[in-house]
Enzyme design. Structure first.
Site, PDB file in Angstrom:
ATOM      1  N   ASP A   1      -2.485   2.214  -4.602  1.00  0.00           N
ATOM      2  CA  ASP A   1      -3.906   2.552  -3.971  1.00  0.00           C
ATOM      3  C   ASP A   1      -4.248   0.903  -3.818  1.00  0.00           C
ATOM      4  OD1 ASP A   1      -2.376   4.886  -3.838  1.00  0.00           O
ATOM      5  OD2 ASP A   1      -3.341   5.497  -6.220  1.00  0.00           O
TER       6      ASP A   1
ATOM      7  N   HIS B   1       0.705  -1.163   0.207  1.00  0.00           N
ATOM      8  CA  HIS B   1       0.227   0.207   0.157  1.00  0.00           C
ATOM      9  C   HIS B   1       0.679   0.951  -0.414  1.00  0.00           C
ATOM     10  CE1 HIS B   1      -4.252   2.077  -0.075  1.00  0.00           C
ATOM     11  NE2 HIS B   1      -4.475   1.026   0.506  1.00  0.00           N
TER      12      HIS B   1
END
Length: 416
Positions: free
Chosen positions: A392, A388
């Site tokens: 995204d 992450h």
């Protein structure tokens, strides 16, 4: 006769130290030229170290699990001729490998001074007074502990009431605790070395450095499985039989055309994302000694059967522990599957420095609703994880949805 020292060789790629995994010889053994002496492990692979000469082993330079610097003394042999040591060094004592630190012994129990018996005519010593520590050797205490026997409830037949092994053998029912029937708990201690240590280090590093998040999608693979069976029926004998893996690889290759940010490696020390145009798929493979990830290189440039043959080759090399270093490095995205043991959902750990890993769960037949009708379909989940820090959530979801559409409509796998 002389002495010949074999030093830890430089095995390339800027490696300064290695871990000694296993010795194949011991002190006193006679070795021949080119005989494998030991296995050592780098960050990427296990490497065999052969002997350049023949001779007899007189010293080993380290114990399994220890780290050795390139150029340090690996092994010392007694050989015909002068050897490779100068005369003023041959008299030096051979190195002694560091032995594993033994477990600390249990503190010995000091025997209490023998007291005169209060009743000299009694042949059966009285049990220990309430609160007093029963007299027994450490061996008897350990055996009583393993058997669940309370020593305080036993009458010892030894001097001053000391409890002996014979007293345990008599096994007075009233003296045994509620756990007397329990089996002894034998604890086996295994040193974490070699591949298992590397796996532990990489898994810990991955979970500490990357910001994992997982995404699971259900896929109807009925049409895909039908296509696979048709291809095997027509081309299986001539080209080889296909598993689902090369079809899944093909889906990754096609989907990554629109999501190049997932075919990437993240160097978090330099804060640089490296996007690759070629798709090098890591194929997570369970071997005899642990998990390895051999690499299917340039998957985008081969057909299903060529990729299937290469997957079989590199997976077999990994399982046998014979994968070369270049086979185990350079992947840009990883595919992991537990096959029939794949379960319903999993949360795979990233293969750093990659930013995505796609996990395949078990394929099952079950009832689903299609166009308002209940039908039996072959269903399978993809459980995937992403970094992450650089991926995204929306991009990850769209990528897996693209893979899903390709697998559910397998004709689209072959459209340019």
């Amino acid at each position: 006769m002389g002495q010949h020292v074999i030093k830890m060789p430089d095995i390339g790629e800027g490696i300064a130290q290695v871990e000694l995994v296993e010795w194949f010889v011991k002190v006193g053994d006679t070795v021949t030229e080119d005989q494998v002496l030991a296995d050592v492990m780098t960050d990427k692979a296990t490497v065999e170290i052969p002997s350049p000469v023949s001779g007899q082993v007189i010293a080993l330079g380290a114990s399994p699990g220890q780290t050795m610097a390139v150029g340090s003394e690996l092994i010392r042999l007694e050989v015909e001729g002068a050897g490779n040591l100068k005369e003023d060094r041959t008299a030096q004592p051979a190195p002694t490998p560091a032995a594993p630190v033994p477990a600390a012994p249990a503190p010995s129990v000091a025997a209490a001074p023998t007291a005169p018996a209060e009743n000299a005519t009694s042949s059966v010593p009285a049990p220990a007074a309430a609160g007093a520590r029963p007299l027994a050797s450490p061996a008897v205490r350990k055996r009583a502990w393993d058997a669940g026997i309370d020593l305080a409830k036993l009458q010892g037949s030894g001097p001053a009431g000391r409890i002996l092994h014979a007293d345990l053998d008599r096994g007075q029912p009233a003296a045994q605790s509620a756990f007397a029937g329990a089996q002894a708990d034998r604890v086996e201690q295994l040193q974490v070395i070699g591949l298992r240590r590397k796996i532990a280090e990489r898994m810990q590093q991955a979970t500490q450095r990357a910001a994992h998040f997982s995404y699971v999608e259900e896929i109807d693979v009925t049409a895909l499985e039908a296509l696979r069976q048709q291809l095997n029926a027509k081309w299986g004998e001539a080209r080889g039989r296909l598993t689902l893996l090369p079809l899944l690889v093909r889906a990754l290759v096609v989907a990554l055309r629109d999501f190049p940010q997932l075919n990437a490696r993240y160097d978090d020390e330099r804060q640089v994302i490296e996007r690759h145009s070629a798709v090098h798929v890591g194929i997570a493979t369970q071997g005899d000694h642990g998990l390895l990830v051999p690499v299917l290189r340039n998957a985008q440039g081969a057909d299903l059967w060529a990729n299937a043959r290469e997957i079989a080759r590199i997976a077999e090399a990994a399982r046998r522990g014979k994968a070369e270093r270049d086979i185990l490095s350079g992947s840009t995205i990883t595919l992991t599957s537990l096959g029939a043991l794949g379960g319903i959902v999993s949360t795979p750990v990233l293969n750093l420095p990659e930013v995505a890993i796609v996990g395949v769960n078990r394929m099952v037949e079950r009832a689903v609703v299609v166009d308002g009708q209940i039908v039996v379909r072959k269903m399978m989940n993809l459980s995937s994880s992403f970094d992450h820090r650089v991926v995204d959530g929306m991009d990850a979801a769209r990528f897996i949805q693209a893979v899903r559409l390709l697998l559910e409509q397998p004709a689209t796998l072959f459209l340019d």
